[in-house]
Design an enzyme around this catalytic site. Structure first.
Site, short mmCIF file in Angstrom:
data_model
loop_
_atom_site.label_atom_id
_atom_site.label_comp_id
_atom_site.label_asym_id
_atom_site.label_seq_id
_atom_site.Cartn_x
_atom_site.Cartn_y
_atom_site.Cartn_z
N HIS A 47 0.73 -1.09 0.00
CA HIS A 47 0.02 0.19 -0.06
C HIS A 47 0.96 1.45 0.00
O HIS A 47 0.37 2.51 -0.30
CB HIS A 47 -1.09 -0.14 1.15
N ARG A 72 6.75 -6.07 3.23
CA ARG A 72 5.49 -6.55 2.87
C ARG A 72 5.61 -6.39 1.46
O ARG A 72 5.41 -5.20 0.85
CB ARG A 72 4.21 -5.90 3.45
N GLU A 151 -6.47 -12.17 6.52
CA GLU A 151 -6.99 -11.01 6.44
C GLU A 151 -8.53 -11.27 5.79
O GLU A 151 -9.11 -10.26 5.17
CB GLU A 151 -6.29 -9.85 5.80
N ASP A 177 -8.36 -5.07 6.44
CA ASP A 177 -9.22 -6.04 5.35
C ASP A 177 -10.10 -6.91 6.25
O ASP A 177 -10.86 -7.34 5.49
CB ASP A 177 -7.94 -6.69 4.45
#
Ligand SMILES: [Mg+2]
Ligand SMILES: [Mg+2]
Ligand SMILES: [Mg+2]
Ligand SMILES: [Mg+2]
Ligand SMILES: [Mg+2]
Ligand SMILES: [Mg+2]
Lengths: 257, 257, 257, 257, 257, 257
Positions: A47, A72, A151, A177
């Site tokens: 993100h 990540r 998630e 999420d």
């Protein structure tokens, strides 16, 4: 002792380790946060506006500060996980691991045979490990953890299967999420009752499986709560949030508000 | 004659061609090695800290020196292969091609219909080919080779099937990974007896199929041996290794050691 | 009203909107074209030498000019679509969507649950939307369109199935690839008779499905024709082509030719 | 003990220290050379294609390897010297210091009052020094050496005046430019008889003044000779030369020449 | 009304305006701080690791947020001031202006004839001003302020002469350097008694001359004090300091300390 | 024959040569314009957002297209001129050369002894010249022209003195700045009567001195007029202007306006 070894030992000790969370591609941010009291620095390539080149520029500054650099990856970009490990990253967090198959795909890119099919070429990583080729081949699988993100409803249903996959070293809960998934898209609330229940469940199942429970905390206050709940690795908010909060506070003070 | 044509002709002539191997994203390294005696320059996007942007900055300097620029893509990132061909690269090396299905996936991104499904948009590549649109569409499939890496037990077992895939122009052996695979993760030794046997087998099967045998050599000395063994395209060690060796030697000389 | 809302409204109004088409990673090109008469700026990550970092540097300048920034991703790189939406892009164009399965994969990365599985983390996008978290979650799926490229025989055959996929907001025809596909690799002619027929068919089926017909035009003249044919979003040639034409004309004038 | 202190101590001990010499803006080159047997890494901003941004990206990797990072600035760009010191560089080499006035200008940007007028703002440098603000202010002038390049007839004539300038910590001979200057532009020969004579003179006058004699060596062999001649800091050839030599040797070996 | 006009009006109104202070080359930091409550964003090219390229990447995001982007140039690099103004910066801060001659040099690069000799070429700046060529030429000198830094004994002595220079729009006190200068290099204390006296003097002389008093504040608390002392433009600490403080606080909270 | 030699020969032949003019740091723009009908590509580092790093990335692509790469430096940044020549640029344009002293400063950085004091280190430049060290030292001064910009009343007054400076190879008129200077800041009109008169004067004096008259043309039409007026090297408008004009025309055509 290498940074990798120290990090793995701490995780095995149960933590809690608190990690900075980085979404901007500026090496000095990583260096600044690595020199602060955080136990680790995590780069968010899913993100954040931060790509492989940015991570490989910044991660060496984290290692130079004696802290582990975690990344990540974007959803399903497992080849990037391999490249990051070669480049010296200490651990991989993979989002949206919803099944044992997903988990095996992750392991296949993060672990050498016979566990997975990670390809040989560990430039920076071998250097930072302080090991020779043979030692690195023998130790890397246990030294560089791979965390599967939980998630979705599917992931919760497959939790024990995912935990059973050789090469998956822990679960990392994405509460935002998860809250969206559990509400069928109706709600983003990382502290919803359903999420809280899932968090406790993940800690318990990880402990049972001898693997590491990890989680993202939307604030330092929340990080404290999650540590008390038994999480061993807790990513705390983000560089942008830190900066925004600091700016707000500075401006208020300056204006005498 | 374009660099592409000359490269393809040389490969068909059986070589041996020796390629520099680049893992650092510095265009001047590529330019320096392209101007040296190497026959080609290969960018390692799988294990090097070098991404698409870095390759597209550096590759034009290789072409300007009249040498072909080759790229090894990360595992399974076939869309990147298409983009690299558009950007002017001369050939693609794809790691971990373990089955005819993997090989077909590679071909589908490297070859225009009817062989594959490569999408039209060859900016730099068409310019460097000296061809017009119609000529490029007609010639590109044979002008820009795609090499499938053989580096697992599965790949060895499927060797002839992989070679039979239309659009796969040769095999590229990764001896380090192959040694790990063949030893079940116990050993990294690119010159193990099992690897040596596999190398001879690959040369023989490639020659039988009329396709190009390629390989990575861990040192210049090893490159010479592999050329004598019949490989047509041999990537020699890497920029980092060259630099380290040169630095060691320089320091020793300076210190009178 | 946010740029996103204005763009979506215009598309729903049927257009025609004309978009610049960018294949060079220079933010000033994007800014220059966004300030011109174009209605949008589209970044071509499939065939242009422009990656995620380049788009995230340039897109804010497009938004600052009050224009939507659109991106075409490389084939199958759907995780990049999610990251681009987070980074503030207004819409996604995905190449080579050849089946309803491909279309669902696209939707799964572009839309939040329950339509897809887009992961939460909309930094720049939420800011640019002017919405709060709850508002963004509720509105993003309809505010940020995803377009599926139709450029193969398979896609034409599956047209209505693709259009029926929830989360696919329109079709984007790639006439060059379509011409190659329809001719079995024999011909690149974005105005072949078969292509023309397909174009009309796409417009009709989109209109019937209440979705947006989009297309790439090889020249401004062609863009005009395609607008008259009913396309709502038309990408016009590219920055390179604009520059080449302008340079040719400038040199001729200077030389008095 | 900080890298700065160790470097300064070694220089005061008379050396010889051998430095790598870098003209390419690739951080990994700097890291590779810093981890080799070289005692220091020098960035050539005068003749290399390497700017302030490149040095600030690469220098932290040199410090992380426990080696001093030195920079040669472009002619007269003394403000850059200040910025480099702030950014963590260990020493400055300034070309074309032809008079005591030039030397004072250099000192004014490299030393805090009362010696010079260096402005306060030592971010990375203070961090790497391990000192607090007061300690850094008190120690920086002696901890971070500034070297004046002697490479013209004027400089030779003003040698003792330059050496007498407070804040100039040593002389650095540029033999190529000196040979051109001494031959009135007729000859580039860093080992001409006139240059050899000047080199001996510089060593003698530096020793007499208690300051450090430094020099550039065109090859490792020459570096050895210059060390024996009494130079304390010797920059050895360059990254490009190392790479070219290594490539030539590798290709010859591979071809069996 | 353009950002330039609004900023100039506010300064003439006496402020106080509080500016963020940036030393890292990350555009998102600039964007984040511009969107916060700060009135302006200042890029520190003197002591920050941030060059012309970094400022030109980041400044448009500041303008897009409706805030003025200010730059402090390195000592004496006045040509950079001109380039920054062309690139859209709102104001220039020049360090170490120690005499009327220094001040005239600054003005000559920041102001068009007849005040100075700034060269014509205001690409982004003219665009952001909303003016045509004639309007920009007529208005730019008053629209884009140039501030001279007062941070030495010489500057204090020449204060009224500097203020009298046409084209110098205000003084900007550097308290750290001033404290070092006033103590002869013995002390870095931006709140020393001598500095406090100088600060009051600068405010008084600026007000008398109808020019703008500006200053750097080492903390938000100090910024408040300096605003009350009459400064109109106050730069508050820096991005690094904000981040460090926020990280420390976050870690403490997470650990329950 | 090297690009340098061909360029110098053409200039000596009197031209007219038409150069593209680049203000954006995108290598592909330079490559595109170099491959067009322009005779040269000039990088504007004074008013463009393009720095040393950008020029050194882009210039090799110009040379690879067989065209000379020219650079205009920022005012007074003569050390950058040396660095650009080392990096392979074919010629230097220096703005605001207002006196023989300014001209001598320019020559001192562009020419080796005995003409100037350019320092030895011509990496890319020597390679591109095809000369060995001795040949390069002997030929570089005549092979790589330096042009002095005439754009003030002072420069016009000192015209013959500037032309008489050894190492200044031509004059380059900046008509916009000249119009501002000649009008005392009242008017920016590169075709004012006073400017026209000055242009004719510059051509005449250059021809009399055997040096090259150069000029910037605001449009292709103006370039034609200036070629007919006797200028040998004419820079035509800019990349931004070309792009804007092309975009406007494309949009009009697409909309049927
Ligand atoms: Mg998530
Ligand atoms: Mg391999
Ligand atoms: Mg297509
Ligand atoms: Mg020299
Ligand atoms: Mg200061
Ligand atoms: Mg001018």
């Amino acid at each position: 002792m290498s940074v990798y070894q120290a990090f793995t030992d701490s995780l095995r000790g149960g933590g809690p380790l608190f990690s900075a969370w980085i979404g901007m591609g500026e090496p000095q941010i990583a260096a600044t946060l690595a020199r602060s009291g955080f136990d680790a620095v995590t780069f968010d390539m899913q993100h954040g506006a931060i790509d492989f080149a940015a991570v490989t520029r910044a991660a060496p500054l984290v290692l130079a500060a004696g802290k582990p650099a975690v990344a990540r990856i974007p959803v399903g970009e497992f080849a990037t996980a391999s490249r990051l490990l070669d480049a010296g990253l200490s651990a991989i967090i993979a989002p949206m691991i919803n099944s044992a198959d997903d988990a095996r795909a992750l392991a296949s890119f993060c672990k050498f045979p016979p566990v997975g099919g990670r390809s040989w070429g560990p430039g920076e990583s071998r250097f930072s490990s302080g090991l020779d080729n043979a030692g690195y081949l023998a130790r890397a699988n246990s030294l560089l953890p791979a965390f599967a993100m939980v998630e979705t409803r599917e992931a919760l249903a497959a939790l024990d299967d995912i935990l059973a996959v050789d090469g998956v070293d822990g679960l990392f809960v994405g509460p935002a999420d998860l809250s969206i998934a559990l509400s069928g898209g109706a709600l983003m609330d990382p502290q919803s009752a359903e999420v809280e229940q899932a968090l406790a469940h993940v800690v318990a199942r990880c402990r049972a499986a001898g693997k590491t429970p990890c989680v993202y905390a939307v604030s330092p206050e929340r990080a404290r709560v999650l540590a008390q709940a038994g999480f061993a690795f807790i990513a705390v908010s983000g560089d942008g949030a830190l900066l925004r909060a600091a700016a707000d506070s500075a401006v208020k003070t300056a204006r005498g508000l």
